[in-house]
Scaffold this motif. Structure first.
Motif, PDB file in Angstrom:
ATOM      1  N   PHE A 124     -15.295  61.475  27.338  1.00  0.00           N
ATOM      2  CA  PHE A 124     -15.874  62.051  26.894  1.00  0.00           C
ATOM      3  C   PHE A 124     -16.462  62.162  25.759  1.00  0.00           C
ATOM      4  O   PHE A 124     -17.867  62.919  25.354  1.00  0.00           O
ATOM      5  N   LYS A 125     -15.768  61.896  24.448  1.00  0.00           N
ATOM      6  CA  LYS A 125     -17.253  62.161  23.393  1.00  0.00           C
ATOM      7  C   LYS A 125     -18.274  60.888  22.915  1.00  0.00           C
ATOM      8  O   LYS A 125     -18.889  61.527  23.030  1.00  0.00           O
ATOM      9  N   THR A 126     -17.751  60.016  24.105  1.00  0.00           N
ATOM     10  CA  THR A 126     -19.002  58.353  23.911  1.00  0.00           C
ATOM     11  C   THR A 126     -20.221  59.509  24.743  1.00  0.00           C
ATOM     12  O   THR A 126     -21.652  59.312  24.282  1.00  0.00           O
ATOM     13  N   GLU A 127     -19.731  60.537  25.785  1.00  0.00           N
ATOM     14  CA  GLU A 127     -20.975  60.970  26.120  1.00  0.00           C
ATOM     15  C   GLU A 127     -21.333  62.374  26.312  1.00  0.00           C
ATOM     16  O   GLU A 127     -22.201  63.027  26.315  1.00  0.00           O
ATOM     17  N   GLY A 128     -20.788  62.801  25.215  1.00  0.00           N
ATOM     18  CA  GLY A 128     -20.810  64.002  24.448  1.00  0.00           C
ATOM     19  C   GLY A 128     -20.328  65.610  25.468  1.00  0.00           C
ATOM     20  O   GLY A 128     -21.040  66.426  25.277  1.00  0.00           O
ATOM     21  N   ILE A 129     -19.635  65.531  25.973  1.00  0.00           N
ATOM     22  CA  ILE A 129     -18.598  66.630  26.821  1.00  0.00           C
ATOM     23  C   ILE A 129     -17.818  66.689  26.115  1.00  0.00           C
ATOM     24  O   ILE A 129     -16.709  66.458  25.130  1.00  0.00           O
ATOM     25  N   GLN A 130     -17.512  68.280  26.144  1.00  0.00           N
ATOM     26  CA  GLN A 130     -16.937  69.692  25.787  1.00  0.00           C
ATOM     27  C   GLN A 130     -15.617  69.540  26.388  1.00  0.00           C
ATOM     28  O   GLN A 130     -16.015  69.353  28.070  1.00  0.00           O
ATOM     29  N   TYR A 131     -14.432  70.238  25.673  1.00  0.00           N
ATOM     30  CA  TYR A 131     -13.226  69.477  27.025  1.00  0.00           C
ATOM     31  C   TYR A 131     -12.216  70.417  26.317  1.00  0.00           C
ATOM     32  O   TYR A 131     -12.729  70.658  25.186  1.00  0.00           O
ATOM     33  N   ILE A 132     -10.881  71.249  27.090  1.00  0.00           N
ATOM     34  CA  ILE A 132     -10.161  72.335  26.749  1.00  0.00           C
ATOM     35  C   ILE A 132      -8.903  70.916  27.338  1.00  0.00           C
ATOM     36  O   ILE A 132      -9.313  70.834  28.737  1.00  0.00           O
ATOM     37  N   LEU A 133      -7.823  70.816  26.304  1.00  0.00           N
ATOM     38  CA  LEU A 133      -6.965  70.043  26.676  1.00  0.00           C
ATOM     39  C   LEU A 133      -5.602  70.876  27.288  1.00  0.00           C
ATOM     40  O   LEU A 133      -5.594  71.344  26.139  1.00  0.00           O
ATOM     41  N   LEU A 134      -5.581  70.815  27.949  1.00  0.00           N
ATOM     42  CA  LEU A 134      -4.214  71.633  28.192  1.00  0.00           C
ATOM     43  C   LEU A 134      -2.654  71.163  29.227  1.00  0.00           C
ATOM     44  O   LEU A 134      -3.821  70.505  30.228  1.00  0.00           O
ATOM     45  N   SER A 135      -1.665  70.910  28.515  1.00  0.00           N
ATOM     46  CA  SER A 135      -1.089  70.343  30.167  1.00  0.00           C
ATOM     47  C   SER A 135       0.149  71.185  30.339  1.00  0.00           C
ATOM     48  O   SER A 135       0.490  72.434  30.791  1.00  0.00           O
ATOM     49  N   CYS A 136       0.526  70.753  32.018  1.00  0.00           N
ATOM     50  CA  CYS A 136       1.830  71.689  32.888  1.00  0.00           C
ATOM     51  C   CYS A 136       2.985  71.041  32.598  1.00  0.00           C
ATOM     52  O   CYS A 136       3.184  69.516  32.799  1.00  0.00           O
ATOM     53  N   CYS A 137       4.213  71.565  33.226  1.00  0.00           N
ATOM     54  CA  CYS A 137       5.044  71.314  34.406  1.00  0.00           C
ATOM     55  C   CYS A 137       4.992  71.791  35.374  1.00  0.00           C
ATOM     56  O   CYS A 137       5.842  72.826  35.590  1.00  0.00           O
ATOM     57  N   GLY A 138       4.455  71.036  36.145  1.00  0.00           N
ATOM     58  CA  GLY A 138       5.078  71.719  38.139  1.00  0.00           C
ATOM     59  C   GLY A 138       3.704  72.516  38.220  1.00  0.00           C
ATOM     60  O   GLY A 138       2.765  73.093  37.329  1.00  0.00           O
ATOM     61  N   ILE A 139       3.390  72.895  39.371  1.00  0.00           N
ATOM     62  CA  ILE A 139       2.826  73.916  39.809  1.00  0.00           C
ATOM     63  C   ILE A 139       2.837  74.842  39.565  1.00  0.00           C
ATOM     64  O   ILE A 139       1.231  75.139  39.428  1.00  0.00           O
ATOM     65  N   SER A 140       3.607  75.939  39.056  1.00  0.00           N
ATOM     66  CA  SER A 140       3.561  77.199  39.176  1.00  0.00           C
ATOM     67  C   SER A 140       2.562  77.015  37.183  1.00  0.00           C
ATOM     68  O   SER A 140       2.120  78.518  37.476  1.00  0.00           O
ATOM     69  N   ASP A 141       3.195  76.254  36.464  1.00  0.00           N
ATOM     70  CA  ASP A 141       2.611  75.923  34.949  1.00  0.00           C
ATOM     71  C   ASP A 141       1.112  75.936  35.287  1.00  0.00           C
ATOM     72  O   ASP A 141      -0.055  76.531  34.612  1.00  0.00           O
ATOM     73  N   MET A 142       0.307  74.564  36.414  1.00  0.00           N
ATOM     74  CA  MET A 142       0.055  74.582  36.371  1.00  0.00           C
ATOM     75  C   MET A 142      -1.419  75.754  36.618  1.00  0.00           C
ATOM     76  O   MET A 142      -2.745  75.652  36.330  1.00  0.00           O
ATOM     77  N   LYS A 143      -1.017  76.958  38.250  1.00  0.00           N
ATOM     78  CA  LYS A 143      -1.785  77.856  38.337  1.00  0.00           C
ATOM     79  C   LYS A 143      -1.514  78.501  36.746  1.00  0.00           C
ATOM     80  O   LYS A 143      -3.230  79.380  36.423  1.00  0.00           O
ATOM     81  N   THR A 144      -0.811  78.711  36.218  1.00  0.00           N
ATOM     82  CA  THR A 144      -0.740  79.287  34.774  1.00  0.00           C
ATOM     83  C   THR A 144      -1.924  79.498  34.536  1.00  0.00           C
ATOM     84  O   THR A 144      -2.890  79.913  33.642  1.00  0.00           O
ATOM     85  N   LYS A 145      -1.997  77.829  33.643  1.00  0.00           N
ATOM     86  CA  LYS A 145      -2.807  77.063  32.549  1.00  0.00           C
ATOM     87  C   LYS A 145      -4.441  78.016  33.513  1.00  0.00           C
ATOM     88  O   LYS A 145      -4.906  77.802  32.611  1.00  0.00           O
ATOM     89  N   TYR A 146      -4.246  77.090  34.959  1.00  0.00           N
ATOM     90  CA  TYR A 146      -6.181  77.446  35.263  1.00  0.00           C
ATOM     91  C   TYR A 146      -6.190  79.521  35.492  1.00  0.00           C
ATOM     92  O   TYR A 146      -7.409  79.476  34.743  1.00  0.00           O
ATOM     93  N   ASP A 147      -5.113  80.461  36.062  1.00  0.00           N
ATOM     94  CA  ASP A 147      -5.619  81.660  35.562  1.00  0.00           C
ATOM     95  C   ASP A 147      -6.427  81.643  34.057  1.00  0.00           C
ATOM     96  O   ASP A 147      -6.467  82.354  33.779  1.00  0.00           O
ATOM     97  N   GLU A 148      -5.195  81.277  32.580  1.00  0.00           N
ATOM     98  CA  GLU A 148      -5.864  81.852  31.570  1.00  0.00           C
ATOM     99  C   GLU A 148      -6.850  80.849  31.236  1.00  0.00           C
ATOM    100  O   GLU A 148      -7.420  81.842  30.439  1.00  0.00           O
TER     101      GLU A 148
END
Length: 384
Positions: A47-71
């Motif tokens: 992504f740095k090579t292509e100039g793509i901006q990104y936000i990196l989030l880690s999750c532990c489990g499905i409920s945490d994944m959904k929480t990160k998405y909602d946020e």
């Protein structure tokens, strides 16, 4: 892919993956494992090579994944799920996101959820290489037609026959077992039941859904839903002479699809269970046995039908409850969608099972009720 579905498996990484995210901010939601760490390291360098901006989030489990998405759902319309999301229905889990939001799944976990692959909105893309022995299963129909068309009534039965006639399915064909139908007709069934006639005219948008199929040699294919229902029917066998342990072991044996006799017996029990379920629902809906008791909808089952014992177990009661609510809604009873329910089930001469449940979320703030019931010659229920 099936008729009306989008191709969800990415086979051209530049065109179907990179070109879709270049120029956009991307949210990466990653599982917390070594494989994911390595994948993220490669992705972020790319992504740095292509100039793509990104936000990196880690999750532990499905409920945490959904929480990160909602946020972070307001931050981007492009999401990459690393080692999470392949085995679940992503869109349902995340609350049916708007159609402009796209999800790219980089996940080695298996099996791939077929609803991520067969998807009419085209929002989910699986960035993965299938193994040589790995295939995406075809999508073998659902019994929800019963409640949608209300086939227990004369009008519903007539509508079902009318639909079959519109589709060009002769009664002589549909009244026999699927394996005995003509080969040409079997090949056309998925397309027929995905047609505009079924979806629009008869209001059956979900008559086709994704499922797994097992095929062993020259034996008939086994659909996952059929196996689940047959196993449930064996587990909930109403035969009072069998112990719960014996029923459990029989259910385990039923899963051996190579044992044709046991599997066939389970399928027959499942048919009996569904017939009794349909009869009970017909009685409650058509004979208006559902009563209003304070804020609740109340119904008491009768033990006058054959194999009533199917509905005394905790795994079949929710099946009955869901069927009852949806059947009533399709019959025009809108209050059945939002009101809390009480189902009374006779267990033996001295005991009643009381089920209190809410299948759909209330549109108004939830109220708390206490329920008092006394069993005598007349059942009295009071709410406070």
């Amino acid at each position: 892919a099936a008729p009306g579905s989008a191709e969800m498996l990415v086979d051209h990484y530049r065109r179907d993956f990179m070109d879709r995210i270049v120029g956009h901010r991307v949210v990466i939601i990653t599982n917390q494992d070594v494989d994911a760490v390595c994948t993220v390291k490669i992705l972020t360098a790319l992504f740095k090579t292509e100039g793509i901006q990104y936000i990196l989030l880690s999750c532990c489990g499905i409920s945490d994944m959904k929480t990160k998405y909602d946020e972070y759902s307001s931050q981007s319309d492009k999401y990459i799920l690393v080692n999470c999301g392949a085995t679940i229905d992503v869109l349902e889990t995340l609350g049916e996101p708007p159609k402009e939001k796209l999800f790219f799944i980089l996940d080695y976990h298996r099996p791939i959820n077929v609803l991520n692959y067969y998807n009419t909105t085209g929002q989910v893309f699986i960035v993965s290489v299938l193994e040589p022995e790995e295939t995406i299963p075809d999508i073998k129909s659902t019994p929800y037609i019963v409640s949608m068309l209300r086939t227990w009534s004369l009008e519903g039965s007539r509508k079902l026959h009318q639909m079959l006639a519109y589709l060009g399915l002769p009664l002589v064909e549909v009244k026999q077992k699927y394996m005995n139908m003509s080969l040409d007709l079997r090949r056309q069934l998925v397309e027929m039941f995905s047609s505009e006639t079924v979806v629009e005219k008869y209001k059956l948008p979900d008559v086709i859904f994704g499922s797994f199929v097992a095929e062993i040699g020259f034996r008939p294919k086994f659909n996952a839903l059929d196996v689940q229902l047959s196993t449930l029917a064996v587990l909930e066998d109403p035969d009072a002479t069998k112990s719960s342990e014996e029923k459990f072991l029989n259910a385990v044996q039923c899963l051996n699809v190579r044992d044709a006799d046991n599997h066939k017996a389970g399928i027959e029990k499942a048919k009996t269970m569904l017939k009794q379920l349909n009869s009970q629902i017909q009685m409650m809906v058509e004979m208006k046995q559902v009563q209003e008791v304070g804020p609740f909808l109340f119904v008491q089952l009768t033990d006058s039908i054959i194999d009533f014992n199917y509905f005394k177990r905790p795994t079949t009661i929710p099946l009955l409850a869901n069927f009852l609510q949806h059947a009533g809604i399709r019959s025009g009873k809108r209050k059945w969608r939002q009101s809390p329910w009480i189902i009374m089930i006779p267990y033996n001469k001295n005991t009643l099972l009381l089920l209190v449940f809410q299948l759909e979320p209330l549109s108004k703030p939830t109220r708390t009720y206490s329920l008092r019931c006394s069993v005598s010659s007349n059942l009295r229920c009071q709410t406070t």
